[in-house]
Write an enzyme that holds these catalytic residues in place. Structure first.
Site, short mmCIF file in Angstrom:
data_model
loop_
_atom_site.label_atom_id
_atom_site.label_comp_id
_atom_site.label_asym_id
_atom_site.label_seq_id
_atom_site.Cartn_x
_atom_site.Cartn_y
_atom_site.Cartn_z
CE LYS A 77 -4.37 -1.57 2.22
NZ LYS A 77 -5.29 -1.42 3.20
CG ASP A 114 -8.15 1.13 3.52
OD1 ASP A 114 -9.10 0.17 2.89
OD2 ASP A 114 -7.04 1.03 3.52
#
Ligand code: ATR
Length: 291
Positions: A77, A114
């Site tokens: 990420k 997220d």
């Protein structure tokens, strides 16, 4: 949504996937596959396990392979950032990308869903919660805590207390939130009853409670009875943290919702539909997670 139980794909199928290492435990292919079948979309979402030594080479090849985009999971990420042509402001602020779109010209655009996944999961459990939550207690100060904290700030939560094992890390996150206009404080970890006293929402973003980690035996005494307790851990689905909150009579939000809702963002970007998270889908995923 149109039902296509066989999920046949043609030679023109739209392609997306998830990059990670290892990626074999990812639920994303199943949850996207569910939506593709439900929506009757000619597309495929595949696991792409990229070994670290071939990571760059593989990412650079994705546009040439005709992919519409991909999700990014552990451990890439952060590592993906220098390979992207554009990164949106929210992802840049987090220093982490979980969703990438390939443009017509083959450029890679990164974003992070997220935080959106978290707030949507809370909305599913308690619609309109943002009007009632003015003060949140955040447990943890890692990458996941940042995503949740910035999303809460985006929803207008005006006061956030950060309780983290490593105090300095908690203070760093609090300072970043203050720069965004949030009134912020730090508390010891685990929090004391007085730290819980005014909170309308308490969120576990630590890795405590995940399979292989110690359980999070939180003392919820001091929280107001209307408060919500959310855990972003989804493996296991039922954590000691959630069970403890329920035993205190609190409403809870489990971590699977965040995973499902964050996935909607990528699905919409690549396949053009904002899909519904359904009870049937949850049940199917829960079944896949059983040991
Ligand atoms: P992620 O990006 O998934 O949030 P991370 O950045 O490694 O992962 O953050 C993990 C979080 O869990 C941190 O807040 C960490 O606390 P520290 O900052 O003190 O490391 C917290 N955490 C992990 N193990 C913990 C434990 N045994 N007790 C308390 N907090 C823990």
């Amino acid at each position: 949504m149109t039902q296509n139980p066989f999920h046949l794909i043609s030679g023109k199928a739209a392609l997306a996937g998830v990059i990670g290492w290892p990626v074999s435990h990812s639920l994303s292919p199943a949850l996207h596959g569910y939506w593709l079948a439900k929506c009757g979309i000619d597309g495929a979402y595949v696991p792409l396990g990229l070994p670290p030594e071939r990571f760059e080479e593989a990412v650079k090849a994705i546009p040439a392979l005709g992919f519409k985009g991909f999700n990014v999971t552990i451990p890439y990420k952060e590592r993906i950032l220098p390979l992207l042509d554009r990164v949106d402001e929210a992802a840049r602020r987090l220093g982490a990308v979980n969703t990438v779109t390939v443009t017509e010209g083959g450029a890679l655009h990164g974003s992070n869903s997220d935080g959106f996944g978290f707030t949507e999961a809370v909305s599913e459990a308690r619609p309109g919660w943002e009007k009632a939550v003015t003060r949140a207690l955040l447990l943890g100060a890692g990458g996941a805590a940042r995503a949740v904290a910035f999303a809460l700030q985006g929803k207008g939560v005006g006061h956030i207390i950060v309780s983290n094992r490593t105090e300095m890390r908690g203070k760093d996150l609090a300072a970043d939130l203050v720069r965004l206009g949030v009134s912020c404080g730090v508390a010891p970890f685990p929090p004391r009853p007085e730290d819980l006293a005014g909170a309308d929402l308490v969120v576990n973003t630590t890795s405590l409670g995940m399979t292989g980690q110690p359980p999070f035996e939180m003392d919820f005494k001091g929280l107001r009875p209307h408060a919500l307790a959310a855990d972003i851990v989804y493996n296991p689905l039922e954590t000691v943290f959630l069970a403890g909150a329920r035993a205190q009579g609190l409403a809870t939000v489990g971590g699977l919702g965040m995973l499902l809702h964050q996935a909607r963002a990528g699905f919409k970007l690549w396949f053009g539909r904002d899909p519904d998270v359904t009870a049937e889908q949850r049940t199917l995923l829960e079944g896949m997670m059983k040991p």
